[in-house]
Motif scaffolding. Structure first.
Motif, PDB file in Angstrom:
ATOM      1  N   MET A  43     -34.564  20.371  32.646  1.00  0.00           N
ATOM      2  CA  MET A  43     -34.203  19.780  33.924  1.00  0.00           C
ATOM      3  C   MET A  43     -34.040  18.276  33.760  1.00  0.00           C
ATOM      4  O   MET A  43     -34.715  17.652  32.937  1.00  0.00           O
ATOM      5  N   LEU A  44     -33.157  17.721  34.571  1.00  0.00           N
ATOM      6  CA  LEU A  44     -32.795  16.318  34.419  1.00  0.00           C
ATOM      7  C   LEU A  44     -32.770  15.633  35.782  1.00  0.00           C
ATOM      8  O   LEU A  44     -32.173  16.145  36.717  1.00  0.00           O
ATOM      9  N   ALA A  45     -33.442  14.472  35.869  1.00  0.00           N
ATOM     10  CA  ALA A  45     -33.437  13.699  37.112  1.00  0.00           C
ATOM     11  C   ALA A  45     -33.053  12.258  36.810  1.00  0.00           C
ATOM     12  O   ALA A  45     -33.704  11.580  36.008  1.00  0.00           O
ATOM     13  N   ASP A  46     -31.958  11.808  37.436  1.00  0.00           N
ATOM     14  CA  ASP A  46     -31.499  10.423  37.290  1.00  0.00           C
ATOM     15  C   ASP A  46     -30.660  10.117  38.518  1.00  0.00           C
ATOM     16  O   ASP A  46     -29.777  10.890  38.886  1.00  0.00           O
ATOM     17  N   ASP A  47     -30.922   8.979  39.172  1.00  0.00           N
ATOM     18  CA  ASP A  47     -30.215   8.684  40.412  1.00  0.00           C
ATOM     19  C   ASP A  47     -28.772   8.243  40.184  1.00  0.00           C
ATOM     20  O   ASP A  47     -27.961   8.251  41.111  1.00  0.00           O
ATOM     21  N   LEU A  82     -23.509  16.036  27.352  1.00  0.00           N
ATOM     22  CA  LEU A  82     -23.822  15.831  25.945  1.00  0.00           C
ATOM     23  C   LEU A  82     -24.839  16.855  25.453  1.00  0.00           C
ATOM     24  O   LEU A  82     -24.688  17.431  24.368  1.00  0.00           O
ATOM     25  N   LEU A  83     -25.860  17.100  26.256  1.00  0.00           N
ATOM     26  CA  LEU A  83     -26.883  18.072  25.873  1.00  0.00           C
ATOM     27  C   LEU A  83     -26.298  19.474  25.790  1.00  0.00           C
ATOM     28  O   LEU A  83     -26.582  20.234  24.861  1.00  0.00           O
ATOM     29  N   THR A  84     -25.485  19.821  26.768  1.00  0.00           N
ATOM     30  CA  THR A  84     -24.870  21.146  26.785  1.00  0.00           C
ATOM     31  C   THR A  84     -23.984  21.352  25.561  1.00  0.00           C
ATOM     32  O   THR A  84     -23.990  22.419  24.940  1.00  0.00           O
ATOM     33  N   ALA A  85     -23.249  20.317  25.197  1.00  0.00           N
ATOM     34  CA  ALA A  85     -22.377  20.406  24.030  1.00  0.00           C
ATOM     35  C   ALA A  85     -23.165  20.607  22.743  1.00  0.00           C
ATOM     36  O   ALA A  85     -22.648  21.173  21.778  1.00  0.00           O
ATOM     37  N   ASP A  86     -24.412  20.154  22.734  1.00  0.00           N
ATOM     38  CA  ASP A  86     -25.263  20.315  21.557  1.00  0.00           C
ATOM     39  C   ASP A  86     -26.179  21.527  21.666  1.00  0.00           C
ATOM     40  O   ASP A  86     -27.157  21.644  20.929  1.00  0.00           O
ATOM     41  N   GLY A  87     -25.875  22.432  22.594  1.00  0.00           N
ATOM     42  CA  GLY A  87     -26.599  23.697  22.663  1.00  0.00           C
ATOM     43  C   GLY A  87     -27.844  23.703  23.518  1.00  0.00           C
ATOM     44  O   GLY A  87     -28.615  24.674  23.490  1.00  0.00           O
ATOM     45  N   VAL A  88     -28.067  22.658  24.301  1.00  0.00           N
ATOM     46  CA  VAL A  88     -29.232  22.607  25.195  1.00  0.00           C
ATOM     47  C   VAL A  88     -28.823  23.132  26.569  1.00  0.00           C
ATOM     48  O   VAL A  88     -27.808  22.698  27.125  1.00  0.00           O
ATOM     49  N   HIS A  89     -29.597  24.055  27.101  1.00  0.00           N
ATOM     50  CA  HIS A  89     -29.292  24.616  28.423  1.00  0.00           C
ATOM     51  C   HIS A  89     -29.926  23.735  29.497  1.00  0.00           C
ATOM     52  O   HIS A  89     -31.148  23.649  29.609  1.00  0.00           O
ATOM     53  N   VAL A  99     -31.321  15.251  21.302  1.00  0.00           N
ATOM     54  CA  VAL A  99     -31.643  16.678  21.154  1.00  0.00           C
ATOM     55  C   VAL A  99     -32.821  16.862  20.208  1.00  0.00           C
ATOM     56  O   VAL A  99     -33.727  17.664  20.472  1.00  0.00           O
ATOM     57  N   ASP A 100     -32.836  16.104  19.116  1.00  0.00           N
ATOM     58  CA  ASP A 100     -33.950  16.187  18.172  1.00  0.00           C
ATOM     59  C   ASP A 100     -35.259  15.795  18.851  1.00  0.00           C
ATOM     60  O   ASP A 100     -36.292  16.454  18.659  1.00  0.00           O
TER      61      ASP A 100
END
Length: 231
Positions: free
Chosen positions: A1-5, A16-23, A114-115
């Protein structure tokens, strides 16, 4: 989950995360929405900015501390452009493991992020080098690290950044055995006895951060430093 205003920043990180395989389970413009959803979705890691509505001061860090208190196994990563030394101490002291504090402008590649997420999800601690530097420069009330040599302090700074003994040995151009000796002496001088129920590397970092959280510690914007991602 991600929170940023900042919507553009939030969406960019998510892509970017999705492209690197993070859901990415969900995104929120404030910490309140994320706090309410974590108990339902139970993500592996929550990423929060520091300054979010309504006051845009330290809502994200306060939420991070609350999350670690309520869900000790949840990984929590603070991703900000500000160094908040006192609040970093609060987060790390509450979480013990599975926490991180990285600076947006110093994450050079999405793979670095991601790392860091994988390490945090596995119970590791990842602290940006500039946060460590700011902590070292903060006036101290009582510093248990005064007993450490300059080399031991250098090793501890690298431990705080999440480096393994082998990686520390590579950076300092010494043997892994030498690093093991330094870390063993650090643990001994900080009074961290061997205990399978604790993570001494994290506790050593906490000892430094707690001692560094003096009353004059402030929030400062980071310097842009190209090519320096998270450790």
């Amino acid at each position: 989950m991600l929170a940023d205003d900042a919507g553009l920043v939030r969406e960019g990180i998510a892509r970017l995360l999705t492209a690197d395989g993070v859901h990415v389970v969900a995104q929120f413009p404030d910490a309140t929405g994320l706090l309410a959803a974590v108990g339902v979705e139970r993500p592996d890691v929550a990423i929060l900015d520091v300054r979010m509505p309504p006051t845009r001061t330290t809502e994200g860090l306060a939420a991070a501390v609350e999350l670690k208190r309520a869900y000790p196994d949840l990984g929590v990563l603070v991703l900000s452009q500000y160094v908040e030394t006192r609040h970093a101490v609060d987060l790390l002291a509450q979480g013990r493991t599975g926490v991180g504090y990285l600076l947006k402008e110093r994450v050079a590649r999405s793979t670095d992020l991601v790392d860091a997420l994988h390490r945090i999800a596995a119970g590791g601690t990842v602290v940006d080098a500039e946060v460590v530097e700011a902590v070292f420069a903060t006036p101290r009330r009582a510093d248990p690290l005064d007993r450490l040599t300059a080399k031991e302090r250098e090793v501890l700074a690298l431990v705080a950044q999440g480096y393994s003994n082998d990686r520390i040995a590579e950076r300092l151009m010494v043997t892994a055995r030498t690093v093991e000796t330094h870390t063993s002496r650090i643990f001994s001088k900080l009074g961290l006895e061997t205990d399978p129920a604790t993570h001494r590397r994290v506790l050593a970092v906490l000892a430094h951060l707690r001692a560094s959280a003096g009353p004059t510690a402030e929030s400062v914007p980071t310097r842009t430093t190209a090519g320096h991602g998270p450790a």
